[in-house]
Every structure is written in C-alpha cells, then in structure tokens.
Design an enzyme around this catalytic site. Sequence first.
Site, mmCIF file in Angstrom:
data_model
loop_
_atom_site.group_PDB
_atom_site.id
_atom_site.type_symbol
_atom_site.label_atom_id
_atom_site.label_comp_id
_atom_site.label_asym_id
_atom_site.label_seq_id
_atom_site.Cartn_x
_atom_site.Cartn_y
_atom_site.Cartn_z
ATOM 1 N N CYS A 50 0.873 -1.194 0.000
ATOM 2 C CA CYS A 50 0.000 0.000 0.000
ATOM 3 C C CYS A 50 0.901 1.232 0.000
ATOM 4 O O CYS A 50 2.075 1.144 -0.367
ATOM 5 C CB CYS A 50 -0.988 -0.035 1.168
ATOM 6 S SG CYS A 50 -0.229 0.041 2.798
ATOM 7 N N ASP B 148 -8.358 3.774 1.490
ATOM 8 C CA ASP B 148 -7.348 4.144 2.482
ATOM 9 C C ASP B 148 -8.047 4.682 3.737
ATOM 10 O O ASP B 148 -8.719 5.711 3.676
ATOM 11 C CB ASP B 148 -6.424 5.211 1.884
ATOM 12 C CG ASP B 148 -5.190 5.414 2.733
ATOM 13 O OD1 ASP B 148 -5.202 5.004 3.911
ATOM 14 O OD2 ASP B 148 -4.218 5.971 2.214
ATOM 15 N N ARG C 191 -3.332 -0.559 5.557
ATOM 16 C CA ARG C 191 -3.939 -1.634 4.764
ATOM 17 C C ARG C 191 -3.044 -2.848 4.566
ATOM 18 O O ARG C 191 -3.459 -3.984 4.846
ATOM 19 C CB ARG C 191 -4.365 -1.089 3.384
ATOM 20 C CG ARG C 191 -5.498 -0.082 3.447
ATOM 21 C CD ARG C 191 -5.660 0.660 2.125
ATOM 22 N NE ARG C 191 -4.506 1.529 1.856
ATOM 23 C CZ ARG C 191 -4.318 2.208 0.745
ATOM 24 N NH1 ARG C 191 -5.201 2.101 -0.241
ATOM 25 N NH2 ARG C 191 -3.264 2.990 0.607
HETATM 26 P P1 4NP Z 1 -1.780 2.887 4.115
HETATM 27 O O1 4NP Z 1 -2.356 4.281 4.679
HETATM 28 O O2 4NP Z 1 -1.243 3.181 2.728
HETATM 29 O O3 4NP Z 1 -2.954 1.989 4.088
HETATM 30 O O4 4NP Z 1 -0.682 2.463 5.088
HETATM 31 C C1 4NP Z 1 -1.592 5.446 4.762
HETATM 32 C C2 4NP Z 1 -0.744 5.626 5.825
HETATM 33 C C3 4NP Z 1 -0.011 6.798 5.921
HETATM 34 C C4 4NP Z 1 -0.138 7.769 4.945
HETATM 35 C C5 4NP Z 1 -0.981 7.580 3.876
HETATM 36 C C6 4NP Z 1 -1.706 6.414 3.781
HETATM 37 N N1 4NP Z 1 0.609 8.967 5.056
HETATM 38 O O5 4NP Z 1 0.386 9.876 4.220
HETATM 39 O O6 4NP Z 1 1.475 9.094 5.932
#
Ligand code: 4NP
Length: 163
Positions: A7, A123, A13
């Site tokens: 991800c 997300d 995720r």
């Molecule tokens: P993930 O969610 O891709 O599902 O781990 C996110 C976690 C952190 C960030 C964006 C999406 N961020 O911008 O730090």
Amino acid sequence: MRILMVCLGNICRSPLAEGVLQHKAWKAGLQWSVESAGTGAWHAGEPPHHLSIKVAKHNGVDISKQRARQFVKEDFLNYDFIYVMDSSNYIDVKQMSGKLWKEDKVDLLLNELYPGENRAVPDPWYGKEDGYHTVYELIDKACDKIIEKHIAENTRYEVGSKK
Ligand code: 4NP
C-alpha cells in the site's frame, strides 16, 4: 510461495493484508510467506497503525510485531506475487520497479473478488475506526478467495496428473 502486499504507507492496509493472508495460509496448511511494504518511506520502521492492530486483534490476528518498510524493485525477484491495494500503488510499483517490472506478477487485491474491476481497498488513514473495519472485511474476503482459488487449482492439477 512468497507473497508481498503493498500500500502507500505500510501501516494501515497492507499490514492487515499481510496478517490476514498469513493467518489463513497457516490455517490451510500452506507453507506461504506473506510480507508487506509501502511505496512511501515516511513510516519505515514503525509498527502498524493502532487501529489496524486493534481491528486485527478483534478478529484474532496479531499484527503488532510487524514493522513498516519501503518497497524496493528487488522485491520483484524475491516474491512470487505482489498484491497492491489501489491503482496508485500499482502505478508507483510499476515506476519504482523499472526493468524488473513483470505485469503478470502484480494485481490489485480486490480483483480477486471483482475480476478486472480494479476496485480499491479504501485508504482508512484519514478516517475513523469504522473505516478500518470496512478495510478488514474486504481484505478478509479477498484472502479467502486467494486460498480457495489456490486449493481448487492444486486439486485440479492433482486430479489431472493422475490421468
Ligand atoms: P496505508 O495508509 O497506505 O494503508 O498504510 C496510509 C498511511 C499513511 C499515509 C498515507 C496512507 N501517510 O500519508 O502518511
């Protein structure tokens, strides 16, 4: 079989996808190794988001010992298959992989449930706890499908090879 879940941040995720598929593979007696990574490096070294840990635990899966890392192109050499959570992960992985990119080694996770629709695992980062439950349910169903498909394909192969 080595599978990588990818991800953006590797804290919401893909840690859930890693934990859920690894758990289901163990339960099915499959010698699979499932890991995860993020296309971004912001959270490298961190444990999963506390709500991902909470929702996983609620469903009997412990993801608390995972640590985030960034995707590297060599992952294409070290894994048999790479699942991404959304189309922007797909584009990023493609760009980051350069010449090591192999289209037949990558797909969106939800294409297991909705073939060819390129649906995203949403997300949950900007939302509340209910978003993490929604994500868990989607990942859980997709991982069931992966295991079912694998078992069906292997059973067919065994039957076919006896002829
Ligand atoms: P993930 O969610 O891709 O599902 O781990 C996110 C976690 C952190 C960030 C964006 C999406 N961020 O911008 O730090």
